[in-house]
Design an enzyme around this catalytic site. Structure first.
Site, mmCIF file in Angstrom:
data_model
loop_
_atom_site.group_PDB
_atom_site.id
_atom_site.type_symbol
_atom_site.label_atom_id
_atom_site.label_comp_id
_atom_site.label_asym_id
_atom_site.label_seq_id
_atom_site.Cartn_x
_atom_site.Cartn_y
_atom_site.Cartn_z
ATOM 1 N N TYR A 57 0.838 -1.197 0.000
ATOM 2 C CA TYR A 57 0.000 0.000 0.000
ATOM 3 C C TYR A 57 0.877 1.253 0.000
ATOM 4 O O TYR A 57 1.455 1.634 1.021
ATOM 5 C CB TYR A 57 -0.936 0.025 1.208
ATOM 6 C CG TYR A 57 -1.854 -1.164 1.345
ATOM 7 C CD1 TYR A 57 -2.081 -2.050 0.285
ATOM 8 C CD2 TYR A 57 -2.525 -1.409 2.538
ATOM 9 C CE1 TYR A 57 -2.932 -3.134 0.420
ATOM 10 C CE2 TYR A 57 -3.384 -2.491 2.683
ATOM 11 C CZ TYR A 57 -3.573 -3.351 1.624
ATOM 12 O OH TYR A 57 -4.428 -4.430 1.773
ATOM 13 N N HIS A 115 0.723 -11.866 1.282
ATOM 14 C CA HIS A 115 -0.371 -11.146 0.623
ATOM 15 C C HIS A 115 -1.152 -12.017 -0.372
ATOM 16 O O HIS A 115 -2.361 -11.881 -0.493
ATOM 17 C CB HIS A 115 0.191 -9.900 -0.073
ATOM 18 C CG HIS A 115 -0.756 -8.752 -0.097
ATOM 19 N ND1 HIS A 115 -0.356 -7.447 0.012
ATOM 20 C CD2 HIS A 115 -2.093 -8.694 -0.223
ATOM 21 C CE1 HIS A 115 -1.408 -6.642 -0.050
ATOM 22 N NE2 HIS A 115 -2.473 -7.373 -0.194
#
Length: 281
Positions: A57, A115
């Protein structure tokens, strides 16, 4: 006066609230940073102590926002971050964790996730996770975007049975995981984190959802979060950069959906009757 936020218990005995805070795209625009920090701090004040972020992010910008939000109150927060699959080799995972710790400005991450599946063997990533746990750099580890076959493969790896959580796309409009993945995790005590629990504005305009919301003097978003509260072991992580919206999300935990409400939601958003491919976004 709010009802307490329900909690779920991780395999290591720690309890976390079933309503946390997401941070995707936080830190992308400097002008919004102050509001994003205030939003996360408002959530901490209201008991939404689990904060989810990732190295992906904003290349660490989101983690930096989280770091600002928890400064001086680290002990109140349960921080979740994630390693990219491209970094998930044995050495790469440990290096990525060190970078995330620097961005966050903390000495440990409470829950560290892979992830999604990548090219490195799961055994390498798990070995790195276990080493980080032993060193006190992370409290527990888990995965994200893993389907049942991925989870079965993970359990066969040395240390794989220590997986604490699986984070996937889950909301009223995307219920495919209820057929097999969610029950699989519930049966084994693997915490289930629901990202994108509001699924954008399309879901929130659904007339059936709007009708139920009006009956509860609530917003459609609050009903969508209240629905996920009824699923055992599911942790929702809605993202907002607004402290007011954070307060609205918290108020969703005070809503108690009736059996009639849940039947109406099943009619509007039918649960799966067969296996579906795992959805991602």
């Amino acid at each position: 006066m709010h009802d307490p936020i329900p909690t779920t218990t991780l395999i290591d005995g720690r309890t976390v609230p079933v309503l946390g805070q997401g941070t995707w795209r936080m830190g992308d625009e400097r002008a919004r940073a102050a509001d994003e920090v205030k939003s996360l701090q408002a959530g901490l004040d209201l008991g939404m102590t689990l904060i989810d972020t990732a190295e992906m992010y904003g290349n660490g910008a989101s983690e930096a926002i989280v770091g600002q939000a928890v400064k001086g109150r680290r002990d109140e927060a349960f921080i979740v971050s994630k390693v990219l699959p491209s970094n998930a080799s044995r050495d790469g995972t440990e290096a990525a964790c060190e970078r995330s710790l620097r961005h966050l400005g903390v000495d440990h991450i409470d829950l560290y996730l892979l992830h999604w599946r990548g090219g490195y063997p799961l055994a390498e990533t798990v070995a790195a996770f276990e080493a980080l746990k032993k060193a006190g750099k992370i409290g527990a580890w888990g995965v994200s975007n893993f389907d049942v076959d991925d989870m079965e493969e993970l359990l066969a790896v040395p240390g794989g049975q220590n997986v604490a959580a699986n984070q996937v796309l889950y909301n009223l409009q995307r219920r495919g995981i209820e057929f097999d993945l969610l029950p699989w995790c519930q049966k084994r005590g693997v915490a289930f984190m629901a990202y994108a629990p509001l699924d954008g504005s399309g879901l929130l305009r659904n007339p059936d959802l709007v009708h139920i919301a009006k009956a509860h003097q609530a917003t459609p978003a609050q009903i969508a979060l209240a629905f996920l509260k009824t699923r055992p072991g599911v942790i929702s992580i809605p993202k907002t950069g607004s402290a007011q919206r954070t307060r609205e999300n918290r108020e969703a935990m005070d809503i108690h959906l009736t059996a009639e409400n849940l039947t109406a939601l099943d009619h509007a958003f039918p649960p799966p009757r067969r296996k579906r491919s795992l959805e991602m976004s």
